[in-house]
Design a protein around this motif. Structure first.
Motif, PDB file in Angstrom:
ATOM      1  N   UNK A 218      19.977 -22.288   2.827  1.00 49.17           N
ATOM      2  CA  UNK A 218      19.082 -22.534   1.700  1.00 49.17           C
ATOM      3  C   UNK A 218      19.415 -21.592   0.538  1.00 49.17           C
ATOM      4  N   UNK A 219      18.903 -21.945  -0.651  1.00 45.85           N
ATOM      5  CA  UNK A 219      19.128 -21.122  -1.846  1.00 45.85           C
ATOM      6  C   UNK A 219      18.093 -20.010  -1.980  1.00 45.85           C
ATOM      7  N   UNK A 220      16.870 -20.300  -1.560  1.00 43.11           N
ATOM      8  CA  UNK A 220      15.773 -19.350  -1.743  1.00 43.11           C
ATOM      9  C   UNK A 220      14.920 -19.307  -0.487  1.00 43.11           C
ATOM     10  N   UNK A 221      14.513 -18.109  -0.108  1.00 43.83           N
ATOM     11  CA  UNK A 221      13.598 -17.922   1.021  1.00 43.83           C
ATOM     12  C   UNK A 221      12.347 -17.240   0.499  1.00 43.83           C
ATOM     13  N   UNK A 222      11.216 -17.922   0.612  1.00 46.87           N
ATOM     14  CA  UNK A 222       9.929 -17.371   0.195  1.00 46.87           C
ATOM     15  C   UNK A 222       9.127 -17.014   1.444  1.00 46.87           C
ATOM     16  N   UNK A 223       8.601 -15.813   1.462  1.00 50.50           N
ATOM     17  CA  UNK A 223       7.825 -15.341   2.615  1.00 50.50           C
ATOM     18  C   UNK A 223       6.351 -15.259   2.235  1.00 50.50           C
ATOM     19  N   UNK A 224       5.533 -16.017   2.962  1.00 50.97           N
ATOM     20  CA  UNK A 224       4.092 -16.062   2.749  1.00 50.97           C
ATOM     21  C   UNK A 224       3.447 -15.014   3.641  1.00 50.97           C
ATOM     22  N   UNK A 225       2.642 -14.134   3.100  1.00 50.41           N
ATOM     23  CA  UNK A 225       1.997 -13.121   3.925  1.00 50.41           C
ATOM     24  C   UNK A 225       0.561 -12.876   3.488  1.00 50.41           C
ATOM     25  N   UNK A 226      -0.190 -12.268   4.382  1.00 47.06           N
ATOM     26  CA  UNK A 226      -1.602 -11.992   4.138  1.00 47.06           C
ATOM     27  C   UNK A 226      -2.388 -12.164   5.424  1.00 47.06           C
ATOM     28  N   UNK A 227      -3.553 -11.553   5.488  1.00 48.17           N
ATOM     29  CA  UNK A 227      -4.421 -11.699   6.647  1.00 48.17           C
ATOM     30  C   UNK A 227      -5.212 -12.999   6.523  1.00 48.17           C
ATOM     31  N   UNK A 228      -5.241 -13.779   7.613  1.00 48.95           N
ATOM     32  CA  UNK A 228      -5.965 -15.039   7.568  1.00 48.95           C
ATOM     33  C   UNK A 228      -7.468 -14.832   7.368  1.00 48.95           C
ATOM     34  N   UNK A 229      -7.966 -13.672   7.768  1.00 49.24           N
ATOM     35  CA  UNK A 229      -9.391 -13.382   7.572  1.00 49.24           C
ATOM     36  C   UNK A 229      -9.694 -12.913   6.158  1.00 49.24           C
ATOM     37  N   UNK A 230      -8.638 -12.632   5.368  1.00 48.21           N
ATOM     38  CA  UNK A 230      -8.802 -12.190   3.986  1.00 48.21           C
ATOM     39  C   UNK A 230      -8.400 -13.326   3.043  1.00 48.21           C
ATOM     40  N   UNK A 231      -8.844 -13.246   1.822  1.00 50.33           N
ATOM     41  CA  UNK A 231      -8.553 -14.308   0.856  1.00 50.33           C
ATOM     42  C   UNK A 231      -7.246 -14.086   0.099  1.00 50.33           C
ATOM     43  N   UNK A 232      -6.695 -12.881   0.148  1.00 51.44           N
ATOM     44  CA  UNK A 232      -5.497 -12.568  -0.639  1.00 51.44           C
ATOM     45  C   UNK A 232      -4.241 -13.081   0.060  1.00 51.44           C
ATOM     46  N   UNK A 233      -3.345 -13.687  -0.705  1.00 50.73           N
ATOM     47  CA  UNK A 233      -2.062 -14.167  -0.208  1.00 50.73           C
ATOM     48  C   UNK A 233      -0.960 -13.703  -1.152  1.00 50.73           C
ATOM     49  N   UNK A 234       0.150 -13.256  -0.576  1.00 47.76           N
ATOM     50  CA  UNK A 234       1.306 -12.815  -1.346  1.00 47.76           C
ATOM     51  C   UNK A 234       2.514 -13.658  -0.986  1.00 47.76           C
ATOM     52  N   UNK A 235       3.289 -14.033  -1.984  1.00 47.87           N
ATOM     53  CA  UNK A 235       4.554 -14.741  -1.774  1.00 47.87           C
ATOM     54  C   UNK A 235       5.675 -13.851  -2.287  1.00 47.87           C
ATOM     55  N   UNK A 236       6.610 -13.521  -1.396  1.00 50.26           N
ATOM     56  CA  UNK A 236       7.747 -12.683  -1.765  1.00 50.26           C
ATOM     57  C   UNK A 236       9.030 -13.501  -1.696  1.00 50.26           C
ATOM     58  N   UNK A 237       9.903 -13.266  -2.636  1.00 50.68           N
ATOM     59  CA  UNK A 237      11.229 -13.890  -2.611  1.00 50.68           C
ATOM     60  C   UNK A 237      12.166 -12.982  -1.834  1.00 50.68           C
ATOM     61  N   UNK A 238      12.429 -13.347  -0.573  1.00 50.07           N
ATOM     62  CA  UNK A 238      13.333 -12.558   0.261  1.00 50.07           C
ATOM     63  C   UNK A 238      14.777 -12.786  -0.157  1.00 50.07           C
ATOM     64  N   UNK A 239      15.063 -14.017  -0.597  1.00 48.17           N
ATOM     65  CA  UNK A 239      16.403 -14.377  -1.073  1.00 48.17           C
ATOM     66  C   UNK A 239      16.227 -15.360  -2.212  1.00 48.17           C
ATOM     67  N   UNK A 240      17.019 -15.225  -3.259  1.00 44.41           N
ATOM     68  CA  UNK A 240      16.912 -16.144  -4.389  1.00 44.41           C
ATOM     69  C   UNK A 240      18.235 -16.166  -5.151  1.00 44.41           C
ATOM     70  N   UNK A 241      18.931 -17.280  -5.074  1.00 39.75           N
ATOM     71  CA  UNK A 241      20.206 -17.417  -5.771  1.00 39.75           C
ATOM     72  C   UNK A 241      20.031 -17.694  -7.257  1.00 39.75           C
ATOM     73  N   UNK A 242      18.837 -18.099  -7.665  1.00 39.01           N
ATOM     74  CA  UNK A 242      18.620 -18.487  -9.056  1.00 39.01           C
ATOM     75  C   UNK A 242      17.557 -17.630  -9.742  1.00 39.01           C
ATOM     76  N   UNK A 243      17.322 -16.439  -9.243  1.00 37.92           N
ATOM     77  CA  UNK A 243      16.327 -15.570  -9.849  1.00 37.92           C
ATOM     78  C   UNK A 243      16.253 -14.242  -9.123  1.00 37.92           C
TER      79      UNK A 243
END
Length: 425
Positions: A218-243
């Motif tokens: 793949x070109x980009x790997x996005x990692x979704x993280x956060x506690x399911x009991x919490x409302x906050x969610x973070x998306x990190x770009x672990x790999x990105x060929x275009x950014x």
């Protein structure tokens, strides 16, 4: 065409001709599964099939990026989707992967339902209150999917581990099936210039299920993280060929789906209890975005032979090191204390700039003294007890001042001992 049988590790993809109880590469037990492989004796015969292209003849237009409709996600991707871009979205079950992809898919995507039925996806669209049309395809045959994605603006595969091809004998989710299906989808997306999202499962160890080569396909790997009991969610770009790979998108999970957050620091500090020992504000840099987070620490006398050290949201080994520095350099007798450290909001931090805040929180709890409510700590702490400068200090100070905080860093105290005396006494 010939066929042969190989035993393939379902964790790392290693293959050999004989069965083994433990994979010799990754040492995983009972992971070798017999897989039938087809070998084609083909030779390259057409010299005109591929052409050499000069770099100057390739026209690039950054403005042609396809916007997903979610500003936070577009920022992580580098400004939007590039034609033919293949994005792998991974994260724990229930974290919000399908919810986010459904939000961006309504109105422009072909949604391939590998795990759910079309009616279940329709129920989710209704629950989220989304308006617009979306084409749904119930299929797990990768070749059938590829045949039907032409003239599509965007393709969403949910998920890659459910797809199979009749050319391989393995079951869905096996290393061979995941690798082959991902390669065929990526090739079709680039040939047709169609952006493609695929959802990836994670293992109990927290890694992406399937072969390691999946991240290379793949070109980009996005990692979704956060506690399911919490409302906050973070998306990190672990790999990105275009950014950039240092960008982070912040979302809040609500009843109507995921909402992008422009100022996550206010959300993280909304429920802070002030003037209590053990609470310190730290300023971290997640990608290029500064965040203010609350570090909470609790120290209590232990009844165990070996005192407990519990780290929630930070690296356990890092906490051990900082406690040792406080004991040896700052003169705090923590050898007979249980120490608990938590990052509120359910996020995980790897930024060394949070070291000083952790040390101050532990010292504040141990000495039973509060730190001023408008102080935010920034700095890396070394083994000698020194406080070091960290990158992006100007951004951190600007963010802290915007929210009414004064920053304590290496500029105001060269050692952790001096910082404790100045801020806690």
């Amino acid at each position: 065409m010939k066929t042969k049988s190989q035993f393939v590790c379902q964790q790392c993809g290693y293959s050999q001709s004989q069965w083994a109880g433990r994979c010799p590469t990754c040492d995983t037990w009972n992971s070798m599964v017999e897989t039938t492989l087809q070998i084609t004796n083909s030779k390259f015969k057409d010299p005109n099939k591929s052409q050499i292209i000069n770099l100057k003849d390739i026209k690039i237009d950054e403005k042609k990026r396809l916007k997903t409709g979610e500003a936070e996600l577009d920022g992580v991707l580098g400004g939007g989707l590039v034609a033919g871009m293949v994005v792998l979205v991974a994260g724990e079950p229930g974290i919000g992967k399908s919810t986010l992809l459904t939000q961006i898919g309504v109105g422009k995507a072909l949604y391939v339902c590998g795990e759910e039925s079309a009616s279940q996806v329709a129920l989710r669209v209704k629950r989220l209150g989304l308006k617009g049309e979306m084409a749904l395809l119930e299929s797990t045959d990768v070749d059938e999917i590829i045949a039907k994605i032409e003239k599509t603006e965007l393709v969403i595969i949910d998920s890659i581990q459910t797809l199979t091809t009749q050319d391989l004998a393995g079951t869905a989710g096996s290393v061979g099936q995941v690798r082959e299906c991902a390669a065929r989808l990526a090739g079709a997306a680039k040939r047709l210039n169609i952006p493609l999202f695929m959802v990836g499962h994670v293992t109990k160890e927290g890694t992406i299920a399937g072969p390691a080569v999946l991240m290379h396909i793949v070109d980009t790997v996005l990692w979704f993280e956060g506690e399911r009991s919490q409302s906050l969610r973070l998306i990190r770009a672990v790999k990105n060929r275009f950014g950039p790979t240092d960008e982070v998108g912040v979302f809040e999970m609500t009843e109507t789906g995921l909402l992008g957050i422009d100022n996550p620091s206010e959300l993280l500090l909304a429920e802070r209890v002030k003037n209590v020992p053990g609470s310190v504000i730290g300023v971290v840099l997640e990608g290029t975005r500064p965040l203010l987070v609350e570090i909470q620490a609790l120290t209590v006398s232990t009844s165990l032979t070996v005192p407990r050290r519990v780290a929630m949201g930070i690296d356990f080994a890092r906490l051990q090191m900082l406690v040792a520095v406080l004991s040896r350099r700052a003169g705090l007798h923590l050898g007979d204390m249980d120490i608990f450290v938590n990052v509120t909001g359910g996020i995980r931090l790897a930024d060394r700039g949070i070291d000083l805040a952790i040390c101050l929180a532990v010292a504040s709890s141990f000495l039973n003294k509060t730190i001023a409510a408008d102080i935010a700590a920034v700095g890396e702490v070394g083994l000698l007890g020194e406080v070091r400068k960290v990158g992006g200090l100007d951004k951190r100070i600007k963010e802290a001042k915007k929210l009414g905080y004064r920053v304590a860093s290496a500029e105001s105290g060269k050692s952790v001992t001096a910082a404790i005396k100045k801020l806690l006494e």
